[in-house]
Design an enzyme around this catalytic site. Structure first.
Site, PDB file in Angstrom:
ATOM      1  N   SER A  14       0.808  -1.217   0.000  1.00 36.93           N
ATOM      2  CA  SER A  14       0.000   0.000   0.000  1.00 36.93           C
ATOM      3  C   SER A  14       0.842   1.269   0.000  1.00 36.93           C
ATOM      4  O   SER A  14       0.320   2.355  -0.223  1.00 36.93           O
ATOM      5  CB  SER A  14      -0.936   0.008   1.214  1.00 36.93           C
ATOM      6  OG  SER A  14      -0.185  -0.055   2.416  1.00 36.93           O
ATOM      7  N   GLU A 156       5.323   6.410   6.989  1.00 34.69           N
ATOM      8  CA  GLU A 156       5.301   7.104   5.700  1.00 34.69           C
ATOM      9  C   GLU A 156       5.937   8.494   5.796  1.00 34.69           C
ATOM     10  O   GLU A 156       6.502   8.992   4.830  1.00 34.69           O
ATOM     11  CB  GLU A 156       3.851   7.244   5.204  1.00 34.69           C
ATOM     12  CG  GLU A 156       3.186   5.939   4.832  1.00 34.69           C
ATOM     13  CD  GLU A 156       3.533   5.470   3.432  1.00 34.69           C
ATOM     14  OE1 GLU A 156       4.010   6.294   2.629  1.00 34.69           O
ATOM     15  OE2 GLU A 156       3.333   4.284   3.150  1.00 34.69           O
ATOM     16  N   CYS A 188       2.710  -5.815   9.793  1.00 34.70           N
ATOM     17  CA  CYS A 188       2.526  -4.847   8.712  1.00 34.70           C
ATOM     18  C   CYS A 188       3.924  -4.509   8.202  1.00 34.70           C
ATOM     19  O   CYS A 188       4.824  -4.258   9.011  1.00 34.70           O
ATOM     20  CB  CYS A 188       1.823  -3.590   9.221  1.00 34.70           C
ATOM     21  SG  CYS A 188       1.734  -2.250   8.017  1.00 34.70           S
TER      22      CYS A 188
END
Length: 269
Positions: A14, A156, A188
């Protein structure tokens, strides 16, 4: 589907988290061509509905298939948990590997007291996919899970050592650490970016499981089985695709992979 040994390994996530898998495969299989797609326009996946996640997985796998890969690696635990079958369908017979099962196997191997903690996105934790995967290997293991939705945006933003990230991590991990776990799965692929901070909070006695290394070993095993290992001896830069913000992504890639990256390609989803 017939592919050659020189075809790329397709990897998607993602956002930037799957670069942990890219790095592990580069280290173990330096001659392999790597095609990586980060869906930076729609990150994070973990807070989305299952219907949306399955649609995104279909899009992501479809983008990789345009480049005729020899294997697809789902470097997204949320997709591994909720849409792995979608990727297999789009792959049309290609080997498809997911990080979730690799992480579960590694955790069971390392745990000494059969009490394993798992942190992940809201969708991954709500799916109980890690509990099912771990208990399928060893029914006697107790699994304790906690959703950490803010970890993805913190990763991020490159906030690996930021005081705000440390405060959030302390809050997320406190109750999990009270359960006498001896192993903690980073459920994750964004989370290894925060691994140093998580390890500091968890303490020296807890083993941190990052499935990137395990999935790289599995990739080598499967490619050898299919006689598709690239033994050219030529090291290649990964071909990086994103759906948004290529310059920011490129900067984070260089920071995280520790090497200068060629241009990042922008693709539509």
């Amino acid at each position: 589907m017939t592919t050659s040994a020189s075809a790329p390994i397709g990897i998607f996530d993602s956002g930037i988290g799957g670069l942990t898998v890219v790095k592990a495969i580069q280290s173990l299989l330096p001659s392999e061509r790597i095609l990586y797609f980060g869906d930076t326009a729609r990150v994070p996946y973990g807070s989305k509905s299952q219907v949306t996640i399955r649609k995104y997985a279909q899009d992501d796998a479809g983008i990789l298939m345009k480049y005729q890969p020899k294997m697809i690696i789902v470097a997204c635990n949320t997709v591994s948990a909720l849409a792995f079958d979608v990727v297999e369908q789009i792959g049309k017979g290609l080997p498809v590997l997911g990080v979730l099962e690799a992480g579960a196997e590694l955790a069971v191997q390392h745990s000494r007291n059969a009490r394993i903690g798992v942190i992940g996105t809201s969708a991954t934790i709500a799916s109980n996919a890690y509990s099912f995967a771990i208990n399928a290997i060893d029914p006697d293991v107790e699994v304790f899970s906690s959703a950490c939705p803010l970890f993805v945006p913190l990763a991020e933003e490159g906030y690996a050592d930021h005081p705000a990230a440390s405060m959030v991590a302390q809050e997320y991990l406190e109750k999990l650490l009270e359960q006498d776990i001896d192993t903690l799965v980073l459920g994750c692929t964004h989370y290894p970016i925060l691994k140093h901070m998580i390890k500091k909070i968890a303490g020296p006695d807890i083993i941190i499981i990052d499935s990137a290394e395990s999935i790289a070993l599995k990739a080598r095993e499967v490619l050898a089985e299919y006689d598709r290992l690239n033994d050219s001896g030529d090291a290649a830069f990964p071909h990086l695709l994103v759906s948004d913000l290529p310059q920011k992504f490129k900067a984070l890639c260089e920071l995280f992979l520790g090497q200068e990256i060629p241009d990042v390609e922008l693709v539509e989803v």
